[in-house]
Write an enzyme that holds these catalytic residues in place. Sequence first.
Site, mmCIF file in Angstrom:
data_model
loop_
_atom_site.group_PDB
_atom_site.id
_atom_site.type_symbol
_atom_site.label_atom_id
_atom_site.label_comp_id
_atom_site.label_asym_id
_atom_site.label_seq_id
_atom_site.Cartn_x
_atom_site.Cartn_y
_atom_site.Cartn_z
ATOM 1 N N VAL A 136 -10.132 12.663 3.398
ATOM 2 C CA VAL A 136 -11.415 12.086 2.970
ATOM 3 C C VAL A 136 -12.400 12.000 4.149
ATOM 4 O O VAL A 136 -13.510 12.544 4.078
ATOM 5 C CB VAL A 136 -11.194 10.690 2.335
ATOM 6 C CG1 VAL A 136 -12.523 10.010 2.049
ATOM 7 C CG2 VAL A 136 -10.382 10.821 1.054
ATOM 8 N N GLY A 182 -10.995 7.379 10.683
ATOM 9 C CA GLY A 182 -10.072 8.196 9.898
ATOM 10 C C GLY A 182 -10.682 9.553 9.605
ATOM 11 O O GLY A 182 -11.731 9.645 8.962
ATOM 12 N N LYS A 235 -0.836 2.436 -12.240
ATOM 13 C CA LYS A 235 -0.363 2.906 -10.930
ATOM 14 C C LYS A 235 1.155 2.954 -10.982
ATOM 15 O O LYS A 235 1.792 2.159 -11.675
ATOM 16 C CB LYS A 235 -0.790 1.900 -9.847
ATOM 17 C CG LYS A 235 -0.830 2.469 -8.456
ATOM 18 C CD LYS A 235 -2.114 3.202 -8.156
ATOM 19 C CE LYS A 235 -2.040 3.919 -6.830
ATOM 20 N NZ LYS A 235 -3.250 4.695 -6.548
ATOM 21 N N GLY A 277 -8.939 12.210 8.125
ATOM 22 C CA GLY A 277 -7.993 12.940 7.285
ATOM 23 C C GLY A 277 -8.719 13.673 6.173
ATOM 24 O O GLY A 277 -9.858 14.129 6.341
#
Length: 354
Positions: A187, A183, A81, A185
Amino acid sequence: MTAFWTEPDYDDHELVQLVHDRASGLTAIFAIHSSHLGPGAGGTRFWHYPDPKDAMRDALRLSRGMSYKNAMAGLPMGGGKAVILADENRNKTPEMLAAFGDAVDALGGRYVTAEDVGISEADMVAVAARTRHVSGLPAAGDDAAGGDPGPFTAMGIYHGIKAAVRHKLGKDSVAGIHIAIQGTGSVGGGVAKLLARDGANLTLSDINEDRAAALALELDAETASADAIMGVACDVFSPNALGAILDDAGIARLEAPIVAGGANNQLARAHHGAMLAERGILYAPDYVINAGGIISVTLEHLCREHGDHCDINEVRQRLAQIPERLEEIWQQSDSTGVSPDVVADRMAQKLIGR
Ligand code: NAD
């Protein structure tokens, strides 16, 4: 300041590197947790951290999560990451992205980057001008893998929710099943559309209320406020916004027999997986159900490296294996009494030789 390698989130990471470029103002942390299965793969987060210790914590935790996610998705990649420490105004310049691309390149392929929070496809195109160790680039055609991983993540979660409904409720279809989605968004919105197509009853919520309302209108769904969504009585609660929502208070509020959604790091602390199990709630480990995006970007990257065309159907076939993996975890959990998150962690650790 304490040394980061004495912090609880340091888990024998193979590489942790701070890069600072005075000319562009770039400050970034690279973390490679494990390269047991291949080069460290995982997106770049662009975020303003008032306390830089939180940037280090994110890099350490997220790279370990990527080791587990890639291993459980059967990908020949390790966990990595990158975190770019943005200023308060989140200024992002071409010079900064170029310096970031050079820093990725200097790692010589030990780390392969892609999009994460705050990083767009266009940003990855800019990074790709400086290094080939990058993925999540625009698809080369309708039948090619690549581009925004969000829709692939959503597709994997849709398969995972169907598997959870089958396992817990004994139903082969989500028609008439009530699913509360936190949520809406990239996804969560994608998951909602796929479930609506199958006749699920949806309750949608987003802190951006207009966004949730517009989608609800399109899909003939209900809405709930951001404060209320976790307490909605339903069959499946699907978290697709923030991490760490499954804490003592959040779990106590749940009125659903299943938690299955795409948000990363849903469990606030390790013991919250057991707490869900004690309440009889079936949990789909986040890094298993939300692997669709990394499956897409990894296959895209491997094809590009080998000069092959990457057929989108190969990505779809891999996504369809997510339910099998979940089912294996739940069966082991049922037969041993160990909660699904711990079963998944143990499987992942074995795969990465830890
Ligand atoms: P996004 O920014 O497109 O959508 C997130 C949505 O959540 C936004 O609409 C935001 O307004 C809403 N939101 C934020 N806080 C909320 C709250 N308290 N209640 C209700 N809504 C809230 O992000 P995304 O790409 O859809 O990612 C969603 C989650 O999935 C994140 O946790 C991300 O780390 C995880 N994830 C994403 C991918 C991917 O491919 N995009 C892959 C794996 C995991």
